[in-house]
Enzyme design. Structure first.
Site, mmCIF file in Angstrom:
data_model
loop_
_atom_site.group_PDB
_atom_site.id
_atom_site.type_symbol
_atom_site.label_atom_id
_atom_site.label_comp_id
_atom_site.label_asym_id
_atom_site.label_seq_id
_atom_site.Cartn_x
_atom_site.Cartn_y
_atom_site.Cartn_z
ATOM 1 N N PRO A 160 -6.305 3.150 -0.879
ATOM 2 C CA PRO A 160 -6.603 3.645 -2.211
ATOM 3 C C PRO A 160 -6.666 2.522 -3.222
ATOM 4 C CG PRO A 160 -4.418 4.331 -1.432
ATOM 5 C CD PRO A 160 -4.861 3.175 -0.631
ATOM 6 N N GLU A 161 -7.651 2.587 -4.044
ATOM 7 C CA GLU A 161 -7.684 1.750 -5.229
ATOM 8 C C GLU A 161 -7.297 2.635 -6.407
ATOM 9 O OE1 GLU A 161 -11.019 -0.960 -5.488
ATOM 10 O OE2 GLU A 161 -11.455 -0.632 -3.388
#
Length: 270
Positions: free
Chosen positions: A2-3
DNA sequence: AAAGACACCTGGGAGC
DNA sequence: TGCTCCCAGGTGTCTT
């Protein structure tokens, strides 16, 4: 995995099920994440109410009246809200169970994530050195320009350095540089203020759009509702080696920068 | 001080 | 089918 947009999507998804909930107990099946889950976590959370949930960079904070759990999803982590009776599957390492019968379940196959406890989270050594939030007012061209002064490292690595700006990972660094027409290997210190204006607004608009679409699902990212993110459809360069550039149709190039795959159009990005 | 390499870990896909 | 190899959304830590 995840960013920032995926973390933000996760946070928004779990918030209604976590806020103002009282913790019944914390079940740790596998404490060996990036750092061991502290023994005191259950003691600190049990019978306490989660009265606030926030994000700092890619960290999610579950606040109680006297301290907070600090959670990071690493490369492969995800959070789901499930009924406490739902059997745990492989890699479901932690349940934070609430008195209402549901729990927040952390899955993280690669175990690069983290779950820690701090009474003063904003002073935690992992959080205090973090750079600015890219969607905050402090993030702008002059900030980037000033931070980049005298630096020779590639602008892409500069953007991905969380001590400069948080939340910009490999996907969005590639995409933002494409949008701004900047070659990823350009030395950060020799980019003009003018070009940083373009870059800063590209970063903000891409992150904002990605959040609106529920993040980017490459293969295994699901929001806490189990739905994938839809931003992948809008990726212009990431994971598109040899495919035609959407702007000029020449082939997208792939190189390694800091051991990370870096995609760009050598014609559109200088 | 800053840049670069390496570490942590599992799973999926490609190629043989 | 099964093996080996390479790759992956992150980031702290150690070495130059």
């Amino acid at each position: 995995m995840p960013e920032l947009p995926e973390v933000e999507t996760t946070l928004r998804g779990i918030e209604p099920y976590v806020l103002q909930q009282r913790v019944k107990k914390v079940i740790v099946r596998q404490p060996q994440l990036r750092w061991p889950i502290p023994d005191e976590l259950n003691k600190q959370l049990q019978n306490r109410i989660i009265n606030k949930i926030s994000r700092r960079g890619k960290y999610i904070l579950l606040h109680t009246q006297r301290g907070a759990a600090i959670l990071h999803l690493g490369m492969s982590g995800s959070l789901r809200v499930v009924d406490a009776l739902t059997p745990a599957q492989k890699h479901d390492h932690v349940d934070i169970c609430f008195t209402q019968g549901h729990c927040l379940r952390l899955r993280d196959p690669r175990r690069f994530g983290a779950l820690l406890w701090s009474e003063t989270p904003e002073q935690h050594p992992l959080l205090s050195p973090l750079g600015v939030e890219p969607l905050s007012a402090q993030f702008d061209a002059s900030y980037l320009h000033a931070q980049a002064h005298g630096r020779k490292r590639a602008v892409k690595l500069f953007l991905m350095d969380s001590h400069i700006v948080v939340g910009v990972g490999n996907i969005y660094a590639n995409e933002a540089l494409f949008a701004a027409g900047i070659h990823p290997k350009t030395a950060a210190g020799k980019i003009s203020l003018k070009r940083y204006e373009t870059l800063a607004s590209a970063i903000q608009s891409i992150l904002t759009a990605a959040i609106q679409q529920g993040g980017t699902t490459l293969k295994d990212f699901l929001g806490s509702d189990g739905k994938p993110g839809y931003f992948k459809q809008q990726l212009n360069v990431y994971d598109r080696a040899d495919a035609p550039c959407p702007r000029c149709t020449s082939a997208i190039k792939l190189v390694k920068l800091g051991q990370r795959s870096t995609y760009f159009c050598s014609k559109c990005q200088r």
